[in-house]
Scaffold this active site. Structure first.
Site, PDB file in Angstrom:
ATOM      1  N   GLY A  16       1.158  -1.321   0.055  1.00 49.30           N
ATOM      2  CA  GLY A  16      -0.419   0.029  -0.481  1.00 49.30           C
ATOM      3  C   GLY A  16       0.872   1.157   0.066  1.00 49.30           C
ATOM      4  O   GLY A  16       2.057   1.001   0.076  1.00 49.30           O
ATOM      5  N   LEU A  17       0.092   2.398  -0.281  1.00 48.09           N
ATOM      6  CA  LEU A  17       1.120   4.237  -0.542  1.00 48.09           C
ATOM      7  C   LEU A  17       1.842   3.953   0.834  1.00 48.09           C
ATOM      8  O   LEU A  17       1.215   3.559   2.232  1.00 48.09           O
ATOM      9  CB  LEU A  17      -0.447   4.644  -0.742  1.00 48.09           C
ATOM     10  CG  LEU A  17      -0.623   4.895  -2.270  1.00 48.09           C
ATOM     11  CD1 LEU A  17      -1.777   5.944  -2.295  1.00 48.09           C
ATOM     12  CD2 LEU A  17       0.508   5.370  -3.085  1.00 48.09           C
ATOM     13  N   GLY A  37       1.956   5.337   4.321  1.00 44.66           N
ATOM     14  CA  GLY A  37       1.020   6.397   4.880  1.00 44.66           C
ATOM     15  C   GLY A  37      -0.554   4.702   5.302  1.00 44.66           C
ATOM     16  O   GLY A  37      -1.595   5.955   5.823  1.00 44.66           O
ATOM     17  N   GLY A  88      -0.846   2.255   6.718  1.00 45.25           N
ATOM     18  CA  GLY A  88      -1.416   1.829   7.340  1.00 45.25           C
ATOM     19  C   GLY A  88      -0.391   0.455   7.555  1.00 45.25           C
ATOM     20  O   GLY A  88      -1.236  -0.959   8.516  1.00 45.25           O
ATOM     21  N   LYS A  89      -0.141   0.092   6.912  1.00 49.93           N
ATOM     22  CA  LYS A  89       1.008  -1.284   6.983  1.00 49.93           C
ATOM     23  C   LYS A  89       1.545  -1.435   8.020  1.00 49.93           C
ATOM     24  O   LYS A  89       1.066  -2.636   9.094  1.00 49.93           O
ATOM     25  CB  LYS A  89       1.585  -1.104   5.556  1.00 49.93           C
ATOM     26  CG  LYS A  89       1.356  -1.361   4.676  1.00 49.93           C
ATOM     27  CD  LYS A  89       2.422  -1.751   3.085  1.00 49.93           C
ATOM     28  CE  LYS A  89       3.448  -0.439   3.355  1.00 49.93           C
ATOM     29  NZ  LYS A  89       3.214   1.246   3.314  1.00 49.93           N
ATOM     30  N   SER A 122       6.142  -1.943  -1.940  1.00 45.60           N
ATOM     31  CA  SER A 122       6.014  -2.840  -2.711  1.00 45.60           C
ATOM     32  C   SER A 122       4.989  -2.603  -3.950  1.00 45.60           C
ATOM     33  O   SER A 122       4.369  -2.742  -4.385  1.00 45.60           O
ATOM     34  CB  SER A 122       5.772  -4.048  -2.392  1.00 45.60           C
ATOM     35  OG  SER A 122       4.886  -3.883  -1.906  1.00 45.60           O
TER      36      SER A 122
HETATM   37  N1  LIG Z   1      -6.946   1.614   9.560  1.00 44.32           N
HETATM   38  C1  LIG Z   1      -6.558   2.077  10.176  1.00 44.32           C
HETATM   39  N2  LIG Z   1      -5.342   1.098  10.027  1.00 44.32           N
HETATM   40  C2  LIG Z   1      -4.133   1.684  10.177  1.00 44.32           C
HETATM   41  N3  LIG Z   1      -3.925   2.746  10.095  1.00 44.32           N
HETATM   42  C3  LIG Z   1      -4.800   4.049  10.132  1.00 44.32           C
HETATM   43  C4  LIG Z   1      -6.353   3.043  10.046  1.00 44.32           C
HETATM   44  N4  LIG Z   1      -7.105   4.614  10.329  1.00 44.32           N
HETATM   45  C5  LIG Z   1      -5.925   5.384  10.438  1.00 44.32           C
HETATM   46  N5  LIG Z   1      -4.718   4.439  10.292  1.00 44.32           N
HETATM   47  C6  LIG Z   1      -3.136   5.934  10.558  1.00 44.32           C
HETATM   48  O1  LIG Z   1      -2.901   5.334   9.247  1.00 44.32           O
HETATM   49  C7  LIG Z   1      -1.016   5.947   9.582  1.00 44.32           C
HETATM   50  C8  LIG Z   1      -0.654   4.358   9.088  1.00 44.32           C
HETATM   51  O2  LIG Z   1       0.736   5.040   9.374  1.00 44.32           O
HETATM   52  P1  LIG Z   1       1.765   3.815   9.046  1.00 44.32           P
HETATM   53  O3  LIG Z   1       3.172   4.410   9.628  1.00 44.32           O
HETATM   54  O4  LIG Z   1       0.894   2.402   9.876  1.00 44.32           O
HETATM   55  O5  LIG Z   1       1.377   3.613   7.587  1.00 44.32           O
HETATM   56  P2  LIG Z   1       2.852   2.760   6.468  1.00 44.32           P
HETATM   57  O6  LIG Z   1       2.038   2.521   5.370  1.00 44.32           O
HETATM   58  O7  LIG Z   1       3.179   1.301   7.030  1.00 44.32           O
HETATM   59  O8  LIG Z   1       3.793   3.586   5.553  1.00 44.32           O
HETATM   60  P3  LIG Z   1       4.970   3.903   5.153  1.00 44.32           P
HETATM   61  O9  LIG Z   1       4.574   3.192   4.238  1.00 44.32           O
HETATM   62  O10 LIG Z   1       5.281   5.447   5.538  1.00 44.32           O
HETATM   63  O11 LIG Z   1       6.218   3.160   6.347  1.00 44.32           O
HETATM   64  C9  LIG Z   1      -1.338   5.767  11.109  1.00 44.32           C
HETATM   65  O12 LIG Z   1      -1.074   7.625  11.463  1.00 44.32           O
HETATM   66  C10 LIG Z   1      -2.578   5.227  11.625  1.00 44.32           C
HETATM   67  O13 LIG Z   1      -2.570   5.595  13.303  1.00 44.32           O
END
Ligand SMILES: Nc1ncnc2c1ncn2[C@@H]1O[C@H](COP(=O)(O)OP(=O)(O)OP(=O)(O)O)[C@@H](O)[C@H]1O
Ligand SMILES: [Mg+2]
Length: 182
Positions: free
Chosen positions: A16-17, A19, A21-22, A91
């Protein structure tokens, strides 16, 4: 809860993009899979792997592919030995995800599209990277300057704008149970 038969390991490949939520979901999932399903779990988070196994790699297409290849390799070793490998990796390339599926074995590979609109991810901007990309301070940001190839046939699609990390993780667990992975 745990069934009678000992469950097999598998790889939960979360794409996923930035941010979307991964990483947040992988932490919630790890706790649930361990505590409620008795499964050993290892998280392979892109950011963490880049500090170690992939410390020599950058953000070019070739390096992103190599990064995904290394993560796939470790996920294969773990998941064939009874562990749930939770992969949290942007990815962005469909070919990399398909290669991961083939390396790990399609029967042990579950692709999860952690879906949120670019607008939502940019609003969240948990690391401030979108803002930096908009200011031109970084130039390889997925979703801004670099492509993100949306999955077209993910096993599970979780829309993180429509729930909390808790409800999104529950949804993934239910889908895994439906697929007899848990
Ligand atoms: N249903 C949800 N599931 C996961 N995260 C959520 C959800 N709703 C809101 N969020 C928020 O979205 C943000 C996701 O950030 P996260 O660091 O998990 O993204 P990421 O996909 O790991 O990004 P990156 O690829 O930059 O590492 C967090 O601030 C989280 O609290
Ligand atoms: Mg992350």
């Amino acid at each position: 809860m745990m069934g009678n038969a000992r469950k097999q390991g598998f790889t939960l490949w979360m794409t996923g993009l930035p941010g979307s939520g991964k990483s947040t979901l992988s932490a919630v999932l790890k706790t649930k899979l361990e505590k409620e399903h008795g499964m050993p779990v290892e998280i392979l988070d892109g950011d963490e792997v880049r500090k170690g196994l992939s410390r020599d790699l950058g953000l070019s297409k070739e390096d992103r592919e190599e990064h995904a290849w290394r993560v796939s390799f470790v996920a294969k070793l773990l998941s064939r030995n009874g562990v749930v490998a939770v992969v949290a990796l942007i990815s962005p390339y469909r070919t990399s995800r398909e290669s991961a599926k083939q390396m790990i074995g399609p029967e042990r590979f579950v692709e999860v599209y952690v879906k949120a609109s670019l607008q939502a991810c940019e609003m969240r901007d948990p690391k401030g990277l979108y803002a930096k990309a908009r200011r031109g301070e970084i130039t390889n940001m997925t979703g801004i300057q670099d492509p993100y190839e949306e999955p077209t046939d993910a096993d599970i699609v979780v829309e993180t704008e429509k729930g909390t990390p808790e409800t999104s993780a529950e949804f993934i667990i239910k889908e895994l149970q439906r697929r007899r992975k848990l």
